[in-house]
Structures are given as C-alpha cells and as structure tokens.
Write an enzyme that holds these catalytic residues in place. Structure first.
Site, PDB file in Angstrom:
ATOM      1  N   ASP A   1       2.581   3.308   3.034  1.00  0.00           N
ATOM      2  CA  ASP A   1       1.539   4.252   2.630  1.00  0.00           C
ATOM      3  C   ASP A   1       2.090   5.491   1.917  1.00  0.00           C
ATOM      4  OD1 ASP A   1      -1.087   5.116   2.308  1.00  0.00           O
ATOM      5  OD2 ASP A   1      -1.387   5.707   4.386  1.00  0.00           O
TER       6      ASP A   1
ATOM      7  N   HIS B   1      -9.745   2.100   1.177  1.00  0.00           N
ATOM      8  CA  HIS B   1      -9.340   2.912   2.325  1.00  0.00           C
ATOM      9  C   HIS B   1     -10.570   2.934   3.237  1.00  0.00           C
ATOM     10  CE1 HIS B   1      -5.979   4.149  -0.144  1.00  0.00           C
ATOM     11  NE2 HIS B   1      -5.509   4.927   0.820  1.00  0.00           N
TER      12      HIS B   1
ATOM     13  N   TRP C   1       0.606  13.825   3.284  1.00  0.00           N
ATOM     14  CA  TRP C   1       0.095  13.223   4.517  1.00  0.00           C
ATOM     15  C   TRP C   1       1.198  12.921   5.516  1.00  0.00           C
ATOM     16  CZ3 TRP C   1      -1.719  12.171  -0.375  1.00  0.00           C
ATOM     17  CH2 TRP C   1      -3.056  12.516  -0.599  1.00  0.00           C
TER      18      TRP C   1
ATOM     19  N   GLU D   1     -10.666   5.183   7.838  1.00  0.00           N
ATOM     20  CA  GLU D   1      -9.399   5.820   8.230  1.00  0.00           C
ATOM     21  C   GLU D   1      -9.726   7.118   8.972  1.00  0.00           C
ATOM     22  OE1 GLU D   1      -6.812   7.191   5.103  1.00  0.00           O
ATOM     23  OE2 GLU D   1      -5.042   7.193   6.400  1.00  0.00           O
TER      24      GLU D   1
ATOM     25  N   HIS E   1       1.252   5.299  -2.150  1.00  0.00           N
ATOM     26  CA  HIS E   1       0.685   6.252  -3.116  1.00  0.00           C
ATOM     27  C   HIS E   1       1.828   6.826  -3.944  1.00  0.00           C
ATOM     28  CE1 HIS E   1      -3.414   6.505  -1.231  1.00  0.00           C
ATOM     29  NE2 HIS E   1      -2.716   5.980  -0.230  1.00  0.00           N
TER      30      HIS E   1
ATOM     31  N   GLN F   1     -10.005   9.360  -4.266  1.00  0.00           N
ATOM     32  CA  GLN F   1      -9.616  10.103  -3.059  1.00  0.00           C
ATOM     33  C   GLN F   1     -10.703  11.026  -2.520  1.00  0.00           C
ATOM     34  OE1 GLN F   1      -6.193  10.580  -1.092  1.00  0.00           O
ATOM     35  NE2 GLN F   1      -8.068  10.983   0.032  1.00  0.00           N
TER      36      GLN F   1
ATOM     37  N   HIS G   1       0.851  -1.200   0.000  1.00  0.00           N
ATOM     38  CA  HIS G   1       0.000   0.000   0.000  1.00  0.00           C
ATOM     39  C   HIS G   1       0.883   1.246   0.000  1.00  0.00           C
ATOM     40  CE1 HIS G   1      -3.900   2.049   1.510  1.00  0.00           C
ATOM     41  NE2 HIS G   1      -3.016   3.012   1.221  1.00  0.00           N
TER      42      HIS G   1
HETATM   43  N1  17E Z   1      -5.066   9.363   1.072  1.00  0.00           N
HETATM   44  C1  17E Z   1      -5.819   8.914   2.103  1.00  0.00           C
HETATM   45  O1  17E Z   1      -7.059   9.000   2.065  1.00  0.00           O
HETATM   46  N2  17E Z   1      -5.213   8.348   3.170  1.00  0.00           N
HETATM   47  C2  17E Z   1      -3.897   8.256   3.230  1.00  0.00           C
HETATM   48  N3  17E Z   1      -3.313   7.702   4.311  1.00  0.00           N
HETATM   49  C3  17E Z   1      -3.092   8.733   2.152  1.00  0.00           C
HETATM   50  C4  17E Z   1      -3.735   9.274   1.077  1.00  0.00           C
HETATM   51  C5  17E Z   1      -1.599   8.631   2.209  1.00  0.00           C
HETATM   52 FE   FE2 Z   2      -3.400   5.052   1.570  1.00  0.00          FE
END
Ligand code: 17E
Ligand code: FE2
Length: 418
Positions: free
Chosen positions: A308, A209, A314, A212, A58, A151, A56
């Site tokens: 990540d 995702h 982030w 989170e 980006h 996203q 995982h």
């Molecule tokens: N986008 C997201 O929604 N959550 C993350 N941890 C990252 C990008 C890195």
């Molecule tokens: Fe992520």
C-alpha cells in the site's frame, strides 16, 4: 540460458529450468545434483519461484512522509489531509523521481508486476498522467497497471466523475472509488454503480478502496459485489482493504460470503497499513482492523497481500519487501498453522497475479514468459521464516539483478568443537 539444481514450489527434488530466449522451454526433474557449466546458473538447491506481485501501492505519494507535515494521529483521515497539502505542490519530475526510486526498491526485492493507484482528485491529473507515461516507458522492464483513484470522492469532489472520464481517456487501466469517504451512504452506493458502468463501457478493470474504516455499518462491499455479479465482471473487480469486515458481526458475514463467492471478485489486504491506520478510535480492546483473510481464503475466494504505502502520509515505514508484509499478515490473521506456512507465498504471487488478471502469462511453465526469482531458502516455510533475500531476478530470459547471499565473516564464536 538454463538454471540447474532448483527447487520449485509444491514439489520435492531438484529441477533444471531451460529457457528459449524470453520463454521457459522445459522444466525437467533431476535425479542428482548437477554441476553448472558456463551459461547455466546453479540455484544451489534454493527455491525458484514466479516473481512477486505488488497489487496495491500508491506511487504518486511514495516517499513524501513528513511533507509538508507528519501525520500525528495515525488515522487514514489525517493522512488524506496531509496528502491534500502535498498534492498542491506536485510536479511531473517530482512524481517521476519518487516513483522510480520506489520501483527500484520493489524490483530489488523480487517484484516484477505492480498495480499503482494514482490520485485523480486533482484537476491537472498530473499524478495519473505521469504514472501512465512511466508505465509505457518501462513496459519492457516491469509490468505496471495504473488505477485512477478518486481519493477525495468520485461524487463528493468537484467534477469528480468528469475527472474519472478524463483519466480513462488518458490511459488508466483500472478505475476505483472510495465509497466510505463519500459524504453520504447514497453517494457511496452511486459511486460504485458509476464505476461498474464506466468499467463496462471502457473495458477497464476495477479496484475499489472499499470500507477502509472500522465502522461496522460501512457495507459498500455488498453493493460492489452485487454490481460486479450482475455485470458479469467479478474476476475483473477487486475490493481493497475491506477493513470494516473485521467489525461486521458473524451472522451478517455468513450471508455476505455467499454473495462474495457468487460474484467471484478479488480481495487485497494491506496488513501493515491496516494494523497501523485502523483501531485508532478504539481504546482497549483495540481492533486489528484487518479484513477476514483466513475466512475469505477458506471460502475459496481469491485474496492477496499488498504493501500500500512506502514512506507516505499514511505510513512512514515500508521498503518494498513483500515478505515482511506476508509475515505481518499471517500473524495478524491467525494463519500460523503448518498448512498456512507451506503455501504462504501464494498470497504474494499466484493470488496477486489472478487479481491483476495476468495469470495466463504468469508462473513457471513451458511456453510462459521466462520471468522468475531465486530465493535464499528451500521452500515457502523456510523463505517466510528466514525472510530470505532475493538472490536473482530474471525477466524475459535476462538477468535483471543478482545478489550474493549475506555471510558472517567473523569465526563462529559459539563453536564448542575447537
Ligand atoms: N489513500 C487511502 O484512502 N487509503 C490508503 N491506505 C492510502 C491512501 C495509502
Ligand atoms: Fe490504498
């Protein structure tokens, strides 16, 4: 080619590993140290293991920290805003160069398999298309899976669902969702149902995702697991982050775990990322915001660790060293018992391979592709404690890099024997 004097995970003694071209041909126990000859590599009693897997990351956002501004609050939400500003400046070469530099870092630390997310909340889909091209171009050098990641929401972002369909047409291997970020709970639930439907129709893997956030009422995981269960897709579905599970009460978790187990879905925890992004709305005590890795694992559910982010909006650190992520993860999750240390590498190797669905061709065994790494340590415990360097990486029977063990050159100044 051949490697002699190798240690292997989970067994004592030394082994010789023989290659037949791009495949392992035999793994033989040795009754003594062998001297290496030309054409053989001497592992010098160090650990040879399957390559690390980064399940995982980006790559489209990697190396953009501070562009056009820094994330000051350290929250996920400000990260999404900063990235949205940076996203409007994306060009294929910009993405390509940063992704290549990041992949170089990963490879130099023993990674040979990567799942990258590509943000598709962008009508041009430039991130997804560029990463799919790179995947195809590098296919003999590194295994890359591209996940289409909405996203800014599958349903909340204008034409989000159509963009997902276009992303699948453009070659996404994996499709995702972000239910906790949709405008409403209902939209979050619908987004998961849509994703499971699309994955069934187009034979894609799923990586969401999921939850989170520190909100204990963010319960999209149960929807994802139930949808995966009823579609018979559990092993092809992954829940990433699930940080809200840190905040669920134990009675609810007890009920939830039954479903998780039945569904057979996989979990990815990003402990460095989550310890940094979560807990941001707490004063004290401050939640760790990392999912229940220890309990999931004890329940027989597949869970692995990922980085990540590498220098993105982030998270502005990161270097591709999964041993660092593993070190954090085990600390944060209270997995510091001897029984945890002796199998620690599972969380960045075998478990991650299972998440990516590549386990058939993964591992050190006769007939499998000859992909492996040599670590500067004896076993899982030693490698974890020393945060060992990767000394050698072999892919399809070919050396892709070699590194000399670091040495101190000045005399030992604490020596008392002189
Ligand atoms: N986008 C997201 O929604 N959550 C993350 N941890 C990252 C990008 C890195
Ligand atoms: Fe992520």
């Amino acid at each position: 080619m051949k490697i002699v004097n190798a240690r292997l995970r989970g067994s004592s003694g030394l082994y010789s590993i023989d290659f037949d071209g791009a495949y392992f041909s035999s793994i033989t126990p040795q009754d003594r140290q062998l001297t290496s000859d030309t054409g053989s590599i001497d592992a010098r009693s160090r650990l040879v293991c399957a390559p690390f897997v980064e399940p995982h990351i980006h790559l489209d956002a990697a190396l953009t920290a501070g562009q056009p501004r820094w994330n000051k609050s350290g929250t996920l939400f400000e990260g999404i805003e900063c990235w949205s500003d940076r996203k409007s400046m994306l060009e294929p070469d910009d993405i390509r160069n940063r992704a290549l530099e990041t992949l170089e870092q990963l490879v130099s630390h023993g990674v040979q398999y990567v799942r990258t997310h590509a943000d598709i909340s962008d009508p041009s889909l430039v991130g997804l298309k560029t990463l799919c091209s790179l995947r195809d171009e590098l296919s003999d050098k590194i295994h890359i899976q591209v996940a289409a990641f909405p996203q800014e929401g599958l349903l909340s972002y204008p034409r989000g669902l159509q963009l997902m369909e276009q992303a699948i047409e453009s070659g996404a291997d994996v499709i995702g969702a972000i239910p906790h970020f949709e405008y409403t709970r209902e939209m979050g639930e619908s987004s998961l149902k849509e994703i499971i439907r699309l994955a069934g129709a187009h034979d894609c893997l799923v990586d969401v995702h999921c939850d989170e956030i520190d909100d204990p009422n963010s319960r999209f995981l149960e929807v994802l697991a139930a949808e995966a269960l009823f579609a018979g897709m559990g092993s092809r579905v992954t829940a990433s982050h699930t940080t809200a599970m840190h905040s669920y009460d134990n009675a609810y978790c007890s009920k939830l775990f039954r479903l998780l187990k039945h569904s057979g879905i996989n979990f990815i925890s990003c402990p460095t990322e989550s310890i940094h992004l979560q807990g941001r709305f707490d004063t004290y005590p401050k939640r760790r915001g990392v999912t229940r890795v220890k309990e999931l694992d004890a329940a027989g559910i597949n869970v692995c660790f990922a980085e990540d982010s590498i220098r993105d909006p982030w998270y502005s650190l990161g270097n591709g060293r999964l041993l660092r992520v593993l070190d954090f993860g085990l600390h944060i999750c209270h997995m510091m018992g001897h029984e945890d240390f002796v199998r620690a590498l599972d969380f960045i190797t075998d478990h991650s391979a299972r998440t990516l669905g590549i386990e058939k061709d993964y591992g050190i065994a006769p007939g499998k592709p000859a992909n492996c790494i040599l670590l500067d340590g004896e076993d899982d415990y030693d490698v974890l404690r020393r945060q060992s360097d990767v000394l050698l990486s072999i892919r399809q029977g070919q050396i892709i890099f070699q590194r000399e063990p670091a040495q101190v050159v000045t005399p030992k100044h604490l020596s008392v024997n002189a």
